[in-house]
Design a protein around this motif. Sequence first.
Motif, PDB file in Angstrom:
ATOM      1  N   GLU A  24      53.113  36.798  41.286  1.00 40.31           N
ATOM      2  CA  GLU A  24      52.626  37.417  42.507  1.00 40.31           C
ATOM      3  C   GLU A  24      53.664  38.368  43.101  1.00 40.31           C
ATOM      4  N   ARG A  25      54.943  37.998  43.063  1.00 40.36           N
ATOM      5  CA  ARG A  25      55.986  38.862  43.612  1.00 40.36           C
ATOM      6  C   ARG A  25      56.183  40.113  42.766  1.00 40.36           C
ATOM      7  N   SER A  26      55.929  40.004  41.440  1.00 38.18           N
ATOM      8  CA  SER A  26      56.190  41.139  40.561  1.00 38.18           C
ATOM      9  C   SER A  26      55.066  42.161  40.566  1.00 38.18           C
ATOM     10  N   PHE A  27      53.887  41.795  41.059  1.00 37.39           N
ATOM     11  CA  PHE A  27      52.755  42.716  41.064  1.00 37.39           C
ATOM     12  C   PHE A  27      52.667  43.445  42.390  1.00 37.39           C
ATOM     13  N   THR A  28      52.738  44.748  42.332  1.00 34.99           N
ATOM     14  CA  THR A  28      52.574  45.583  43.517  1.00 34.99           C
ATOM     15  C   THR A  28      51.483  46.599  43.239  1.00 34.99           C
ATOM     16  N   PRO A  29      50.337  46.504  43.927  1.00 36.64           N
ATOM     17  CA  PRO A  29      49.271  47.465  43.676  1.00 36.64           C
ATOM     18  C   PRO A  29      49.741  48.891  43.941  1.00 36.64           C
ATOM     19  N   THR A  30      49.284  49.818  43.109  1.00 40.84           N
ATOM     20  CA  THR A  30      49.682  51.205  43.281  1.00 40.84           C
ATOM     21  C   THR A  30      48.734  51.956  44.197  1.00 40.84           C
ATOM     22  N   GLY A  58      41.918  50.440  41.747  1.00 43.61           N
ATOM     23  CA  GLY A  58      41.753  49.458  42.812  1.00 43.61           C
ATOM     24  C   GLY A  58      40.325  49.125  43.174  1.00 43.61           C
ATOM     25  N   LEU A  59      39.362  49.584  42.387  1.00 42.33           N
ATOM     26  CA  LEU A  59      37.960  49.302  42.695  1.00 42.33           C
ATOM     27  C   LEU A  59      37.521  47.969  42.102  1.00 42.33           C
ATOM     28  N   THR A  60      36.631  47.291  42.802  1.00 41.29           N
ATOM     29  CA  THR A  60      35.923  46.160  42.224  1.00 41.29           C
ATOM     30  C   THR A  60      34.875  46.756  41.298  1.00 41.29           C
ATOM     31  N   VAL A  61      34.743  46.171  40.113  1.00 45.84           N
ATOM     32  CA  VAL A  61      33.838  46.716  39.099  1.00 45.84           C
ATOM     33  C   VAL A  61      32.827  45.655  38.699  1.00 45.84           C
ATOM     34  N   MET A  62      31.560  46.024  38.710  1.00 39.63           N
ATOM     35  CA  MET A  62      30.472  45.165  38.241  1.00 39.63           C
ATOM     36  C   MET A  62      30.024  45.737  36.903  1.00 39.63           C
ATOM     37  N   VAL A  63      29.968  44.874  35.874  1.00 37.57           N
ATOM     38  CA  VAL A  63      29.623  45.335  34.531  1.00 37.57           C
ATOM     39  C   VAL A  63      28.443  44.524  34.007  1.00 37.57           C
ATOM     40  N   GLY A  88      46.500  41.771  37.710  1.00 35.34           N
ATOM     41  CA  GLY A  88      46.643  40.728  38.729  1.00 35.34           C
ATOM     42  C   GLY A  88      45.357  40.362  39.420  1.00 35.34           C
ATOM     43  N   GLY A  89      44.225  40.671  38.814  1.00 35.63           N
ATOM     44  CA  GLY A  89      42.942  40.397  39.445  1.00 35.63           C
ATOM     45  C   GLY A  89      42.221  39.229  38.816  1.00 35.63           C
ATOM     46  N   GLY A  90      40.919  39.170  39.035  1.00 37.88           N
ATOM     47  CA  GLY A  90      40.113  38.077  38.520  1.00 37.88           C
ATOM     48  C   GLY A  90      38.767  38.547  38.038  1.00 37.88           C
ATOM     49  N   VAL A  91      38.141  37.702  37.234  1.00 33.70           N
ATOM     50  CA  VAL A  91      36.818  38.011  36.701  1.00 33.70           C
ATOM     51  C   VAL A  91      35.878  36.864  37.054  1.00 33.70           C
ATOM     52  N   TYR A  92      34.641  37.202  37.409  1.00 32.15           N
ATOM     53  CA  TYR A  92      33.641  36.226  37.808  1.00 32.15           C
ATOM     54  C   TYR A  92      32.328  36.567  37.126  1.00 32.15           C
ATOM     55  N   GLU A  93      31.653  35.564  36.589  1.00 32.39           N
ATOM     56  CA  GLU A  93      30.334  35.779  36.017  1.00 32.39           C
ATOM     57  C   GLU A  93      29.325  35.668  37.145  1.00 32.39           C
ATOM     58  N   VAL A  94      28.638  36.774  37.448  1.00 34.62           N
ATOM     59  CA  VAL A  94      27.689  36.819  38.553  1.00 34.62           C
ATOM     60  C   VAL A  94      26.357  36.222  38.108  1.00 34.62           C
ATOM     61  N   GLN A  95      25.929  36.604  36.934  1.00 32.47           N
ATOM     62  CA  GLN A  95      24.748  36.046  36.289  1.00 32.47           C
ATOM     63  C   GLN A  95      24.923  36.263  34.801  1.00 32.47           C
ATOM     64  N   LYS A  96      23.984  35.807  34.004  1.00 32.60           N
ATOM     65  CA  LYS A  96      24.130  35.941  32.560  1.00 32.60           C
ATOM     66  C   LYS A  96      24.333  37.418  32.198  1.00 32.60           C
ATOM     67  N   ASN A  97      25.419  37.692  31.465  1.00 27.99           N
ATOM     68  CA  ASN A  97      25.761  39.035  30.974  1.00 27.99           C
ATOM     69  C   ASN A  97      26.123  40.031  32.073  1.00 27.99           C
ATOM     70  N   THR A  98      26.428  39.560  33.274  1.00 32.89           N
ATOM     71  CA  THR A  98      26.870  40.431  34.361  1.00 32.89           C
ATOM     72  C   THR A  98      28.148  39.846  34.947  1.00 32.89           C
ATOM     73  N   PHE A  99      29.203  40.662  34.956  1.00 35.98           N
ATOM     74  CA  PHE A  99      30.518  40.196  35.378  1.00 35.98           C
ATOM     75  C   PHE A  99      31.083  41.109  36.457  1.00 35.98           C
ATOM     76  N   MET A 100      31.834  40.498  37.385  1.00 35.58           N
ATOM     77  CA  MET A 100      32.514  41.248  38.435  1.00 35.58           C
ATOM     78  C   MET A 100      34.022  41.112  38.203  1.00 35.58           C
ATOM     79  N   PHE A 101      34.711  42.242  38.185  1.00 35.10           N
ATOM     80  CA  PHE A 101      36.147  42.288  37.994  1.00 35.10           C
ATOM     81  C   PHE A 101      36.770  42.767  39.301  1.00 35.10           C
ATOM     82  N   ASN A 102      37.616  41.920  39.906  1.00 32.77           N
ATOM     83  CA  ASN A 102      38.236  42.250  41.192  1.00 32.77           C
ATOM     84  C   ASN A 102      39.710  42.515  41.010  1.00 32.77           C
ATOM     85  N   PRO A 103      40.205  43.570  41.660  1.00 35.91           N
ATOM     86  CA  PRO A 103      41.654  43.830  41.601  1.00 35.91           C
ATOM     87  C   PRO A 103      42.405  42.772  42.386  1.00 35.91           C
TER      88      PRO A 103
END
Length: 109
Positions: A24-30, A58-63, A88-103
């Motif tokens: 967490e200390r080493s990651f600095t968003p640009t 820095g955008l949240t991406v829905m795929v 340094g972000g996270g990924v979440y499965e919103v529904q089957k075959n749809t994922f959200m990637f957050n910075p």
Amino acid sequence: MGMFDNLFGKGGRTQTAETNDRLERSFTPTTEISNRIAIFTPKSFDDVQKIIDEMRNGLTVMVHLTALKTDTAIRVLDLLSGAIYALGGGVYEVQKNTFMFNPGGVEVR
């Protein structure tokens, strides 16, 4: 439990609190965190670069992976999961075959 453990339900290594603090200390968003979401339905593996560029900005991406063959969808998900982990972000499965990637720094409730 790590991001991949949650996604795929596999047990594996867990990081210590000390390792997490160091990461967490080493990651600095640009860029500043945006309240916008970019939505993608990739048609081929070649579309991944554009998606990663949006995550780097820095955008949240829905795929939606519904337009891809299963093997290609797995490759795309693997690459995007690795990219968001490196950012340094996270990924979440919103529904089957749809994922959200957050910075990093974006909270999902």
